[in-house]
Scaffold this active site. Sequence first.
Site, short mmCIF file in Angstrom:
data_model
loop_
_atom_site.label_atom_id
_atom_site.label_comp_id
_atom_site.label_asym_id
_atom_site.label_seq_id
_atom_site.Cartn_x
_atom_site.Cartn_y
_atom_site.Cartn_z
N CYS A 159 46.46 32.65 45.12
CA CYS A 159 46.48 32.01 46.43
C CYS A 159 46.05 30.54 46.31
CB CYS A 159 45.63 32.80 47.42
SG CYS A 159 46.03 32.45 49.14
N HIS A 171 48.41 38.34 47.07
CA HIS A 171 47.22 39.04 46.58
C HIS A 171 47.59 40.46 46.16
CE1 HIS A 171 44.28 36.05 48.19
NE2 HIS A 171 45.21 35.87 49.11
N GLU A 231 44.96 41.97 44.37
CA GLU A 231 43.61 42.39 44.05
C GLU A 231 42.82 42.92 45.25
OE1 GLU A 231 42.82 38.41 45.82
OE2 GLU A 231 44.45 39.36 44.72
#
Length: 225
Positions: free
Chosen positions: A87, A167, A169
């Site tokens: 990001c 993302h 994660e």
Amino acid sequence: MRVHYLQHAPFEGPASIAGWVRRRGHTLAATKLFQDQALPGIEDFDWLVVLGGPMGVQDESPHPWLKEEKKLLERTVRAGKPVLGVCLGAQLLAHVLGAKVYRNGHQETGWFPVRRASGTLFPARFTAFHWHGDTFDLPTGAVHLAASDGCRNQAFECGLAWGLQFHLEVTPSSVRALIQNCSADIGSGPFEQSADEMLRDPSRFFTLRPLLDGALDCIQERVAH
């Protein structure tokens, strides 16, 4: 392998990346830039991970540590050490590699499909979590890895540097933290979901782990060779 991550905000940590590091038998260290902690030296890590955050790449006045962070990224790339940016981390990486970072045509917040553009890091199609308003051009010589309807440049690799705008994660708790701390980012655009929609289906988080593990394993293999 010594993995070191740079954290820009107290509510945006490594989440599932930390679990992968532990399962693979690596060590994990951190610099919490929002606490003005000192940056590591090049010799202090084998792999640098740069996390997300609510600031932009040019916000050096309110966040003066950004200037030194960019220098560290440049030194890391020049030294041939692997870097993964997520990001904001991807935007910073693109920036230090000479690419333009700017407002995306749409805010992208929530769960939206991503399609592979090239390479083997990701499956042909998958759903990832997104939380960004900025985007980047591809650095010179970079390989375009992924795109979405809301944002063309979702991922790239350039040598041993990888940038992921989305993302993989996140966990339920990390998404709740984003919602709590960045609720002003949530709107009603075509690529924005409500907080309830983001958390409604817990199975989405379980599908991210094999995607994250596969991508990190692939990067680790590249680094080893």
